[in-house]
Design a protein around this motif. Structure first.
Motif, short mmCIF file in Angstrom:
data_model
loop_
_atom_site.label_atom_id
_atom_site.label_comp_id
_atom_site.label_asym_id
_atom_site.label_seq_id
_atom_site.Cartn_x
_atom_site.Cartn_y
_atom_site.Cartn_z
N ILE A 2 -6.36 5.34 -5.52
CA ILE A 2 -5.93 5.35 -4.13
C ILE A 2 -5.61 6.76 -3.66
O ILE A 2 -5.90 7.11 -2.52
CB ILE A 2 -4.73 4.39 -3.90
CG1 ILE A 2 -4.39 4.29 -2.42
CG2 ILE A 2 -3.50 4.84 -4.68
CD1 ILE A 2 -5.50 3.78 -1.57
N THR A 3 -5.08 7.59 -4.52
CA THR A 3 -4.77 8.95 -4.09
C THR A 3 -6.03 9.74 -3.82
O THR A 3 -6.02 10.67 -3.02
CB THR A 3 -3.93 9.67 -5.16
OG1 THR A 3 -4.63 9.63 -6.39
CG2 THR A 3 -2.58 9.01 -5.32
N ARG A 4 -7.16 9.39 -4.44
CA ARG A 4 -8.42 10.09 -4.23
C ARG A 4 -9.13 9.56 -2.98
O ARG A 4 -10.13 10.12 -2.57
CB ARG A 4 -9.33 9.92 -5.45
CG ARG A 4 -8.70 10.29 -6.77
CD ARG A 4 -8.99 11.68 -7.26
NE ARG A 4 -10.33 12.13 -7.29
CZ ARG A 4 -11.16 12.04 -8.33
NH1 ARG A 4 -10.76 11.47 -9.45
NH2 ARG A 4 -12.36 12.54 -8.25
N ALA A 5 -8.64 8.49 -2.39
CA ALA A 5 -9.28 7.92 -1.21
C ALA A 5 -8.75 8.53 0.09
O ALA A 5 -9.15 8.14 1.16
CB ALA A 5 -9.08 6.40 -1.18
N ARG A 6 -7.83 9.49 0.00
CA ARG A 6 -7.30 10.17 1.17
C ARG A 6 -8.33 11.19 1.65
O ARG A 6 -8.27 12.36 1.32
CB ARG A 6 -6.02 10.91 0.85
CG ARG A 6 -4.82 10.04 0.78
CD ARG A 6 -3.64 10.88 0.50
NE ARG A 6 -3.90 11.56 -0.77
CZ ARG A 6 -3.02 12.24 -1.44
NH1 ARG A 6 -1.82 12.39 -0.99
NH2 ARG A 6 -3.34 12.82 -2.58
N ALA A 133 -3.49 -11.08 -5.49
CA ALA A 133 -4.04 -9.77 -5.11
C ALA A 133 -2.99 -8.94 -4.38
O ALA A 133 -2.88 -7.73 -4.62
CB ALA A 133 -5.27 -9.94 -4.23
N LEU A 134 -2.22 -9.59 -3.52
CA LEU A 134 -1.17 -8.88 -2.80
C LEU A 134 -0.15 -8.31 -3.78
O LEU A 134 0.29 -7.16 -3.64
CB LEU A 134 -0.50 -9.81 -1.79
CG LEU A 134 0.59 -9.19 -0.92
CD1 LEU A 134 0.01 -8.08 -0.06
CD2 LEU A 134 1.22 -10.26 -0.04
N GLY A 139 1.73 -4.07 -5.23
CA GLY A 139 2.65 -3.48 -6.20
C GLY A 139 2.20 -2.10 -6.63
O GLY A 139 3.00 -1.16 -6.74
N SER A 140 0.90 -1.95 -6.86
CA SER A 140 0.35 -0.65 -7.24
C SER A 140 0.55 0.37 -6.12
O SER A 140 0.86 1.53 -6.37
CB SER A 140 -1.13 -0.76 -7.57
OG SER A 140 -1.31 -1.54 -8.72
N LEU A 141 0.34 -0.07 -4.89
CA LEU A 141 0.53 0.84 -3.76
C LEU A 141 1.98 1.28 -3.64
O LEU A 141 2.26 2.45 -3.37
CB LEU A 141 0.07 0.16 -2.46
CG LEU A 141 -1.43 -0.01 -2.29
CD1 LEU A 141 -1.75 -0.83 -1.05
CD2 LEU A 141 -2.12 1.35 -2.22
N LEU A 142 2.90 0.34 -3.85
CA LEU A 142 4.33 0.71 -3.80
C LEU A 142 4.68 1.70 -4.90
O LEU A 142 5.42 2.66 -4.67
CB LEU A 142 5.20 -0.54 -3.90
CG LEU A 142 5.26 -1.40 -2.66
CD1 LEU A 142 6.05 -2.69 -2.93
CD2 LEU A 142 5.89 -0.64 -1.51
N LEU A 143 4.15 1.46 -6.10
CA LEU A 143 4.41 2.40 -7.19
C LEU A 143 3.83 3.77 -6.87
O LEU A 143 4.48 4.80 -7.11
CB LEU A 143 3.82 1.86 -8.50
CG LEU A 143 4.55 0.67 -9.12
CD1 LEU A 143 3.75 0.13 -10.31
CD2 LEU A 143 5.95 1.04 -9.56
N GLY A 147 5.84 7.27 -6.31
CA GLY A 147 5.61 8.23 -7.38
C GLY A 147 5.98 7.74 -8.77
O GLY A 147 6.08 8.53 -9.70
N ILE A 148 6.15 6.43 -8.92
CA ILE A 148 6.50 5.87 -10.22
C ILE A 148 5.23 5.65 -11.03
O ILE A 148 4.29 5.02 -10.55
CB ILE A 148 7.27 4.54 -10.07
CG1 ILE A 148 8.59 4.77 -9.35
CG2 ILE A 148 7.49 3.88 -11.43
CD1 ILE A 148 9.32 3.50 -9.00
#
Length: 183
Positions: A2-6, A133-134, A139-143, A147-148
């Motif tokens: 997700i960080t590479r999709a910015r 999926a949510l 959960g992955s997006l929140l982490l 920055g966890i």
């Protein structure tokens, strides 16, 4: 990923990329859940209960004998990073939403599939897989947003132990529901 999709296609925003990722994850989950619900509806209740029971037994035996579930042991396709636009987040999200095209990580995922099939209702099955999926992608997006990092800290084995306990309880409940449906 997700960080590479910015990238410019997501307005240089990790928030927009996260929304795209989550929306497509929900789309993949809704599709797989609806198909499982339709597949379950194709069988009469007794046959569906027997098939679900046999599959639940296989999952239970698998969970008792293997710490890591049966899975395609791979990440999403790294070539998707070459798009440098919203497609990176969309394709990654859809693959994660389907659930079975990447690493699963937890036996509990199989209960989601069993329940979607057993319920034999495409709408309810889709709702159940979308909830999974949510929780997985959200959960992955929140982490990621906080920055966890989970990997490398020994959390995965502990999380597997916790989710396996939930799996055993859920399979027990599913067995009761299946038996009651036949009586």
């Amino acid at each position: 990923m997700i960080t590479r999709a910015r990238v410019s296609g997501c307005f240089d925003s990790s928030f927009v990329a996260g929304l795209v990722l989550l929306a497509f994850a929900l789309a993949g989950a809704l599709l797989s859940g609806a198909l499982l619900g339709l597949a379950g509806a194709a069988f009469d209740p007794v046959t569906r209960a027997v098939l679900t029971g046999l599959a639940a037994l296989a999952v239970l035996l698998g969970a008792l004998t293997r710490p890591v579930p049966w899975q395609l042991d791979r990440e999403t396709d790294r070539r998707w990073l070459d798009y440098h636009d919203w497609r990176t987040a969309a394709l990654n999200g859809f693959a994660l939403g389907l659930g079975f095209t990447t690493r699963i990580g937890y036996w509990l995922f199989y209960f989601v599939l069993l329940a979607a099939f057993a319920i034999a209702d495409p709408v309810l099955a889709a709702a159940g897989t979308a909830a999974y999926a949510l929780s997985r992608v959200g959960g992955s997006l929140l982490l990621a947003a906080t920055g966890i990092e989970v990997a490398g800290r020994g959390w995965i084995p502990r999380l597997r132990t916790a989710t396996d306990a939930v799996l055993f309880a859920a399979l027990g409940h599913l067995a009761v529901v299946l038996v009651r449906s036949l009586v």
